[in-house]
Design a protein around this motif. Structure first.
Motif, PDB file in Angstrom:
ATOM      1  N   THR A   1       0.829  -1.201   0.000  1.00  0.00           N
ATOM      2  CA  THR A   1       0.000   0.000   0.000  1.00  0.00           C
ATOM      3  C   THR A   1       0.860   1.247   0.000  1.00  0.00           C
ATOM      4  O   THR A   1       2.054   1.189   0.308  1.00  0.00           O
ATOM      5  CB  THR A   1      -0.932   0.049   1.225  1.00  0.00           C
ATOM      6  N   MET A   2       0.252   2.372  -0.317  1.00  0.00           N
ATOM      7  CA  MET A   2       0.914   3.664  -0.180  1.00  0.00           C
ATOM      8  C   MET A   2       0.367   4.342   1.055  1.00  0.00           C
ATOM      9  O   MET A   2      -0.732   4.023   1.523  1.00  0.00           O
ATOM     10  CB  MET A   2       0.624   4.544  -1.385  1.00  0.00           C
ATOM     11  N   GLY A   3       1.129   5.285   1.556  1.00  0.00           N
ATOM     12  CA  GLY A   3       0.660   6.069   2.692  1.00  0.00           C
ATOM     13  C   GLY A   3       1.674   7.134   3.025  1.00  0.00           C
ATOM     14  O   GLY A   3       2.838   7.051   2.620  1.00  0.00           O
ATOM     15  N   GLY A   4       1.216   8.152   3.748  1.00  0.00           N
ATOM     16  CA  GLY A   4       2.116   9.220   4.169  1.00  0.00           C
ATOM     17  C   GLY A   4       1.649   9.807   5.473  1.00  0.00           C
ATOM     18  O   GLY A   4       0.517   9.542   5.916  1.00  0.00           O
ATOM     19  N   VAL A   5       2.515  10.590   6.118  1.00  0.00           N
ATOM     20  CA  VAL A   5       2.109  11.243   7.361  1.00  0.00           C
ATOM     21  C   VAL A   5       2.878  12.543   7.549  1.00  0.00           C
ATOM     22  O   VAL A   5       4.031  12.657   7.119  1.00  0.00           O
ATOM     23  CB  VAL A   5       2.336  10.320   8.587  1.00  0.00           C
ATOM     24  N   VAL A   6       2.204  13.509   8.163  1.00  0.00           N
ATOM     25  CA  VAL A   6       2.826  14.750   8.629  1.00  0.00           C
ATOM     26  C   VAL A   6       2.691  14.757  10.139  1.00  0.00           C
ATOM     27  O   VAL A   6       1.563  14.701  10.658  1.00  0.00           O
ATOM     28  CB  VAL A   6       2.060  15.997   8.116  1.00  0.00           C
ATOM     29  N   CYS A   7       3.800  14.804  10.850  1.00  0.00           N
ATOM     30  CA  CYS A   7       3.782  14.867  12.306  1.00  0.00           C
ATOM     31  C   CYS A   7       4.205  16.274  12.727  1.00  0.00           C
ATOM     32  O   CYS A   7       5.235  16.771  12.257  1.00  0.00           O
ATOM     33  CB  CYS A   7       4.760  13.860  12.915  1.00  0.00           C
ATOM     34  N   GLY A   8       3.428  16.887  13.607  1.00  0.00           N
ATOM     35  CA  GLY A   8       3.780  18.247  14.030  1.00  0.00           C
ATOM     36  C   GLY A   8       2.903  18.716  15.171  1.00  0.00           C
ATOM     37  O   GLY A   8       2.299  17.908  15.885  1.00  0.00           O
ATOM     38  N   SER A   9       2.816  20.036  15.305  1.00  0.00           N
ATOM     39  CA  SER A   9       2.018  20.607  16.397  1.00  0.00           C
ATOM     40  C   SER A   9       0.526  20.453  16.084  1.00  0.00           C
ATOM     41  O   SER A   9       0.130  20.311  14.923  1.00  0.00           O
ATOM     42  CB  SER A   9       2.350  22.096  16.560  1.00  0.00           C
ATOM     43  N   GLN A  10      -0.276  20.515  17.133  1.00  0.00           N
ATOM     44  CA  GLN A  10      -1.737  20.470  16.952  1.00  0.00           C
ATOM     45  C   GLN A  10      -2.181  21.612  16.048  1.00  0.00           C
ATOM     46  O   GLN A  10      -3.038  21.433  15.172  1.00  0.00           O
ATOM     47  CB  GLN A  10      -2.421  20.585  18.330  1.00  0.00           C
ATOM     48  N   GLU A  11      -1.544  22.762  16.221  1.00  0.00           N
ATOM     49  CA  GLU A  11      -1.922  23.939  15.433  1.00  0.00           C
ATOM     50  C   GLU A  11      -1.678  23.688  13.936  1.00  0.00           C
ATOM     51  O   GLU A  11      -2.532  23.989  13.104  1.00  0.00           O
ATOM     52  CB  GLU A  11      -1.102  25.138  15.924  1.00  0.00           C
ATOM     53  N   LEU A  12      -0.533  23.112  13.619  1.00  0.00           N
ATOM     54  CA  LEU A  12      -0.225  22.834  12.207  1.00  0.00           C
ATOM     55  C   LEU A  12      -1.225  21.839  11.619  1.00  0.00           C
ATOM     56  O   LEU A  12      -1.747  22.036  10.512  1.00  0.00           O
ATOM     57  CB  LEU A  12       1.200  22.274  12.056  1.00  0.00           C
ATOM     58  N   ILE A  13      -1.471  20.773  12.365  1.00  0.00           N
ATOM     59  CA  ILE A  13      -2.354  19.732  11.829  1.00  0.00           C
ATOM     60  C   ILE A  13      -3.779  20.276  11.669  1.00  0.00           C
ATOM     61  O   ILE A  13      -4.455  19.993  10.665  1.00  0.00           O
ATOM     62  CB  ILE A  13      -2.321  18.472  12.732  1.00  0.00           C
ATOM     63  N   ASP A  14      -4.233  21.082  12.621  1.00  0.00           N
ATOM     64  CA  ASP A  14      -5.556  21.717  12.481  1.00  0.00           C
ATOM     65  C   ASP A  14      -5.591  22.586  11.223  1.00  0.00           C
ATOM     66  O   ASP A  14      -6.589  22.601  10.502  1.00  0.00           O
ATOM     67  CB  ASP A  14      -5.867  22.583  13.707  1.00  0.00           C
ATOM     68  N   THR A  15      -4.502  23.313  10.990  1.00  0.00           N
ATOM     69  CA  THR A  15      -4.425  24.180   9.814  1.00  0.00           C
ATOM     70  C   THR A  15      -4.491  23.358   8.528  1.00  0.00           C
ATOM     71  O   THR A  15      -5.228  23.695   7.600  1.00  0.00           O
ATOM     72  CB  THR A  15      -3.109  25.000   9.839  1.00  0.00           C
ATOM     73  N   LEU A  16      -3.723  22.267   8.487  1.00  0.00           N
ATOM     74  CA  LEU A  16      -3.705  21.425   7.279  1.00  0.00           C
ATOM     75  C   LEU A  16      -5.074  20.820   6.993  1.00  0.00           C
ATOM     76  O   LEU A  16      -5.422  20.552   5.848  1.00  0.00           O
ATOM     77  CB  LEU A  16      -2.669  20.299   7.433  1.00  0.00           C
ATOM     78  N   ARG A  17      -5.859  20.593   8.079  1.00  0.00           N
ATOM     79  CA  ARG A  17      -7.165  19.945   7.914  1.00  0.00           C
ATOM     80  C   ARG A  17      -8.327  20.932   7.832  1.00  0.00           C
ATOM     81  O   ARG A  17      -9.475  20.527   7.697  1.00  0.00           O
ATOM     82  CB  ARG A  17      -7.419  19.005   9.110  1.00  0.00           C
ATOM     83  N   ASN A  18      -7.991  22.229   7.916  1.00  0.00           N
ATOM     84  CA  ASN A  18      -9.053  23.238   7.941  1.00  0.00           C
ATOM     85  C   ASN A  18      -9.927  23.161   6.681  1.00  0.00           C
ATOM     86  O   ASN A  18      -9.402  23.091   5.567  1.00  0.00           O
ATOM     87  CB  ASN A  18      -8.416  24.630   8.062  1.00  0.00           C
ATOM     88  N   VAL A  19     -11.242  23.156   6.873  1.00  0.00           N
ATOM     89  CA  VAL A  19     -12.135  22.982   5.717  1.00  0.00           C
ATOM     90  C   VAL A  19     -12.085  24.167   4.752  1.00  0.00           C
ATOM     91  O   VAL A  19     -12.426  24.027   3.583  1.00  0.00           O
ATOM     92  CB  VAL A  19     -13.614  22.733   6.133  1.00  0.00           C
ATOM     93  N   ASN A  20     -11.656  25.329   5.231  1.00  0.00           N
ATOM     94  CA  ASN A  20     -11.644  26.514   4.364  1.00  0.00           C
ATOM     95  C   ASN A  20     -10.329  26.731   3.626  1.00  0.00           C
ATOM     96  O   ASN A  20     -10.324  27.192   2.494  1.00  0.00           O
ATOM     97  CB  ASN A  20     -11.981  27.765   5.179  1.00  0.00           C
TER      98      ASN A  20
END
Ligand SMILES: *Cc1c(COP(=O)(O)O)cnc(C)c1O
Length: 402
Positions: free
Chosen positions: A215-234
């Motif tokens: 399979t393929m896969g990836g991950v970004v590990c970081g601060s909660q703030e960064l991950i929230d930003t990356l997942r922001n719906v807007n």
């Protein structure tokens, strides 16, 4: 930061997730969308104010969160976001930090896909990159401009296995107000970049972490703030570019992750054995575990000892013809597969100049020491490495490499 007293593998061991009915594995979330008990909660979730509620699977899923939390525990970051591939983690993260007019300082020896993205794709968005010799901290600092936003590198570079001084780079990043993004695909568990000061740690899970080449896969590990930003719906790049992982895959990768520490020990054991033998046979061998490697002492200062120097090594067969003949013969003898990628139970080998690094123009390949006859090995989990070596040596004698 989470408790960093423990070595990474123990952090994985210490996680405790149960399935819905007490299963020892968490239940797999087999849904792309989720119901809300009230319309107000749905609204709040869109606004990012309803922690613990799931919205839609491109945003997050329970299975993806389990895998993300396990990887965050491994790297010692607050949290993580998983993606459909390594590139699906790396490219949105770079784009989240950089806008038109910004600048990146990157190691010149990185994965071919990342190199092509920074060299050929991001200039279309007016994001420019300076590629530098990452082992020269003064060259890195000299490349920084007022527009620079990030420093990008791999701990152990592809395919030349150069070692980046993560603590030294983190210091430079801090001094200039930049983010240090590190791709740790080649050295999971053996190096913990976040503990050395990196702001963001990324992986292609496709390689050692999943370890099954299924399979393929990836991950970004970081601060909660960064991950929230990356997942922001807007305006979150992970959410909007859409390279989200499927829950079934997240569940299968999580199961493989649990044996990563044992696999890394065996990859490292086998690779060190072969590297020492190859070098004694007079082959130009590059492996961070060899005293002859220019980054050996630096690696020693960064590594988590018990996982060794990793499973990647290179040799120079002298010419592309000899490299090809050797790889074809080794495959015929079932010593491994002529294939790109890494981290499989079988040894994998390829000639990076004409495959995984072919995105790098020939003259640049030469300049960075990427010779035609270079063979990159991802050493497998062979139970009898002495026998493997004897058989590989026979092949090398046969094609005239030694
Ligand atoms: C394979 C690889 C990637 C890209 O990951 P994919 O899962 O193939 O998208 C990035 N960095 C390194 C070092 C890799 O080896």
């Amino acid at each position: 930061m989470k408790d960093t007293k423990f070595k990474p593998a123990n952090n994985i061991q210490d996680l405790q997730y149960f399935g819905e009915f007490g299963g020892v594995n968490p239940s797999i979330s087999d849904s792309s969308t989720y119901t809300f008990l009230s319309a107000k909660t749905m609204f709040d979730t869109f606004e990012g104010n309803a922690d613990g509620c799931y919205l839609y699977s491109r945003h997050s899923t329970p299975s993806n969160l389990y895998l993300g939390e396990a990887l965050a525990a491994m790297e010692g970051t607050e949290t993580a976001n998983v993606a459909a591939s390594g590139m699906g983690a790396i490219t949105p993260t770079i784009l989240q930090f950089c806008e038109a007019g910004d600048h990146v300082v990157s190691s010149r020896t990185i994965y071919g896909g990342t190199y092509a993205f920074l060299k050929n794709f991001t200039p279309r968005l007016n994001i420019q990159t300076s590629f530098v010799d990452i082992t020269k901290l003064e060259a890195v600092e000299a490349a920084i401009t007022p527009k620079t936003k990030i420093i990008f590198c791999e701990c152990v570079s592809n395919p030349l296995l150069e070692i980046a001084d993560i603590a030294g780079l983190a210091k430079i990043a801090k001094k200039h107000g930049l983010q240090l993004l590190v791709d740790n695909t080649f050295s999971p568990l053996t190096i913990s970049p976040a503990k050395l000061g990196a702001d963001v740690v990324m992986h292609s899970l496709t390689k050692f972490i999943n370890g099954a080449s299924d399979t393929m896969g990836g991950v970004v590990c970081g601060s909660q703030e960064l991950i929230d930003t990356l997942r922001n719906v807007n305006d979150g790049a992970c959410m909007l570019l859409g390279a989200s992982m499927d829950s079934l895959r997240a569940a299968s990768i999580l199961k493989n992750l649990r044996t990563l520490h044992i696999r890394m020990q065996q990859h490292s054991h086998n690779a060190l054995y072969l590297a020492e033998k190859f070098e004694k046979d007079g082959l130009r061998t590059v492996y961070p575990g060899l005293k002859s490697h220019p980054g050996h002492e630096l690696y020693n200062s960064m590594m988590n000892d018990k996982y060794g120097y990793g499973g990647m090594l290179t040799i120079d067969a002298g010419s592309l013809e000899k490299a090809n003949a050797l790889m074809e013969l080794m495959q015929e003898k079932n010593l491994g597969y002529l294939a790109v990628s890494l981290g499989f139970y079988k040894t994998l080998f390829s000639a990076p100049g004409s495959s995984t690094s072919s995105e790098i123009p020939e003259d640049e390949q030469k300049e960075m020491g990427l010779s035609d006859g270079l063979i990159r090995f991802s050493i497998g989990l062979d139970a009898d490495i002495e026998r493997t070596y004897a058989m590989m040596r026979d092949c090398m004698v046969q094609v005239g490499v030694v």
